[in-house]
Design a protein around this motif. Structure first.
Motif, short mmCIF file in Angstrom:
data_model
loop_
_atom_site.label_atom_id
_atom_site.label_comp_id
_atom_site.label_asym_id
_atom_site.label_seq_id
_atom_site.Cartn_x
_atom_site.Cartn_y
_atom_site.Cartn_z
N GLU A 188 0.99 -0.93 -0.05
CA GLU A 188 -0.13 -0.18 -0.07
C GLU A 188 0.18 1.52 0.20
OE1 GLU A 188 -3.67 2.76 3.06
OE2 GLU A 188 -2.96 0.49 2.97
N LEU A 189 1.95 0.96 0.40
CA LEU A 189 3.03 2.45 0.62
C LEU A 189 3.56 2.38 -0.65
CD1 LEU A 189 5.33 2.17 4.28
CD2 LEU A 189 3.63 3.82 3.33
N ARG A 190 3.46 1.34 -1.45
CA ARG A 190 4.51 1.75 -2.32
C ARG A 190 3.30 1.96 -3.83
NH1 ARG A 190 8.87 2.54 -5.27
NH2 ARG A 190 8.62 1.74 -7.33
N GLN A 191 2.09 1.77 -3.54
CA GLN A 191 1.12 2.04 -4.25
C GLN A 191 0.62 3.97 -4.71
OE1 GLN A 191 -0.83 0.59 -7.03
NE2 GLN A 191 -0.99 2.68 -7.42
N LEU A 192 0.88 4.55 -3.03
CA LEU A 192 0.74 5.20 -2.81
C LEU A 192 2.05 6.62 -2.64
CD1 LEU A 192 -0.57 5.08 0.64
CD2 LEU A 192 -2.03 6.25 -1.45
N VAL A 193 3.08 5.98 -2.98
CA VAL A 193 4.20 6.62 -3.61
C VAL A 193 4.42 6.58 -5.00
CG1 VAL A 193 7.05 6.10 -4.18
CG2 VAL A 193 5.84 5.64 -1.77
N GLU A 194 4.15 5.79 -5.48
CA GLU A 194 3.09 5.43 -6.92
C GLU A 194 2.65 6.73 -7.79
OE1 GLU A 194 4.43 2.94 -9.56
OE2 GLU A 194 6.17 2.34 -8.07
N ASP A 195 1.42 6.72 -7.17
CA ASP A 195 0.56 7.86 -7.25
C ASP A 195 0.68 8.85 -7.11
OD1 ASP A 195 -1.36 5.78 -7.88
OD2 ASP A 195 -2.65 5.56 -5.83
N PRO A 202 -3.00 11.41 -2.41
CA PRO A 202 -2.09 10.43 -2.15
C PRO A 202 -0.71 10.54 -0.91
CG PRO A 202 -1.96 10.49 -4.53
CD PRO A 202 -3.12 11.95 -3.84
N ILE A 203 -0.70 12.42 -1.34
CA ILE A 203 0.27 12.79 -0.93
C ILE A 203 -0.05 12.12 0.90
CG2 ILE A 203 1.34 14.94 0.49
CD1 ILE A 203 1.97 15.73 -2.50
N LYS A 204 -1.38 13.00 1.34
CA LYS A 204 -1.57 13.40 2.76
C LYS A 204 -1.48 11.99 3.30
CE LYS A 204 -4.49 17.48 2.10
NZ LYS A 204 -5.50 18.32 2.07
N ARG A 205 -2.36 10.76 2.76
CA ARG A 205 -2.73 9.48 2.74
C ARG A 205 -1.36 9.04 3.02
NH1 ARG A 205 -5.37 5.88 -0.77
NH2 ARG A 205 -4.99 3.98 1.17
N LEU A 206 -0.54 8.83 2.32
CA LEU A 206 1.12 8.47 2.21
C LEU A 206 1.97 9.40 3.59
CD1 LEU A 206 3.36 7.28 1.42
CD2 LEU A 206 4.21 9.02 0.05
N GLU A 207 2.03 10.43 4.21
CA GLU A 207 2.53 10.98 4.54
C GLU A 207 1.78 10.57 6.43
OE1 GLU A 207 1.66 14.93 4.06
OE2 GLU A 207 3.74 15.04 3.45
N PHE A 208 -0.01 10.10 5.91
CA PHE A 208 -1.02 9.65 7.30
C PHE A 208 0.12 7.83 8.00
CE2 PHE A 208 -3.63 6.74 9.26
CZ PHE A 208 -3.73 8.22 10.31
N MET A 209 0.16 7.24 6.83
CA MET A 209 0.48 6.22 7.04
C MET A 209 2.24 6.15 7.27
SD MET A 209 0.00 3.52 4.00
CE MET A 209 -0.06 2.00 4.73
N ALA A 210 2.73 6.41 7.52
CA ALA A 210 4.46 6.59 7.52
C ALA A 210 4.20 7.49 8.89
CB ALA A 210 4.72 7.91 7.05
N SER A 211 3.14 8.15 9.59
CA SER A 211 3.48 8.37 10.91
C SER A 211 2.79 7.32 11.16
CB SER A 211 2.17 10.00 10.85
OG SER A 211 1.21 9.67 10.59
N THR A 212 1.85 6.49 11.27
CA THR A 212 1.36 5.48 11.62
C THR A 212 2.07 4.34 12.18
OG1 THR A 212 0.81 4.99 9.95
CG2 THR A 212 -0.85 5.84 11.11
N LEU A 213 3.46 3.96 11.73
CA LEU A 213 4.52 3.39 11.29
C LEU A 213 5.68 3.86 12.43
CD1 LEU A 213 5.11 2.59 7.95
CD2 LEU A 213 4.07 1.56 9.49
N ARG A 214 5.68 5.18 12.86
CA ARG A 214 7.03 5.89 13.46
C ARG A 214 7.45 5.15 14.58
NH1 ARG A 214 9.62 10.55 14.25
NH2 ARG A 214 8.70 11.49 13.30
#
Length: 101
Positions: free
Chosen positions: A8-15, A28-40
Motif C-alpha cells: 500500500e505504501l508503494r502504491q501511494l508512492v507511485e500515485d 495520495p500525499i496526505k494518505r502517504l504521510e498519515f501512513m508514515a506517521s502511524t509507522l513511527r
C-alpha cells in the motif's frame, strides 16, 4: 510491517510520483504521510528517515517538473534501501530464536 502495508505504501508512492499535477498528488500525499506517521513507533529511526526521503522525493517528482527522471531515480534508490531493510527485519523476526540450555 506486513506485506500488504508495504504494498500500500508503494502504491501511494507511485500515485504521488506519477500524478500529472501537484494538485492531483495532494490526496495520495496526505494518505502517504498519515501512513508514515502511524509507522513511527513500529520501525527504527533509520527506516523512518528513509521513508521520509522516499516521500520527499516522490513529492518532488509529482506533476510536470524538470528532472522528473532524476527525482524518480532518487525515490527508487531510497525505496530499495527501505524495502530491503524491512524485508531483512521481517525475515529476522520470523526465524526461530535459538535457546540456550
Amino acid at each position: 510491517m506486513d506485506k500488504n502495508r508495504l504494498e500500500e505504501l508503494r502504491q501511494l508512492v507511485e500515485d504521488v510520483m506519477y500524478a500529472s499535477t501537484k494538485k492531483e498528488a495532494q490526496y495520495p500525499i496526505k494518505r502517504l504521510e498519515f501512513m508514515a506517521s502511524t509507522l513511527r513507533g513500529e520501525i527504527d529511526g533509520y527506516l523512518f528517515g528513509k521513508l521520509g526521503e522516499v516521500i520527499s522525493y516522490a513529492k518532488e517528482a509529482s506533476g510536470q517538473v524538470k528532472n522528473k527522471d532524476h527525482w524518480i531515480s532518487c525515490v527508487e534508490r531510497c525505496w530499495y534501501v527501505f524495502e530491503s531493510r524491512v524485508d531483512k527485519e521481517a525475515r529476522a523476526d520470523s526465524e526461530p530464536s535459538e535457546t540456550k540450555t
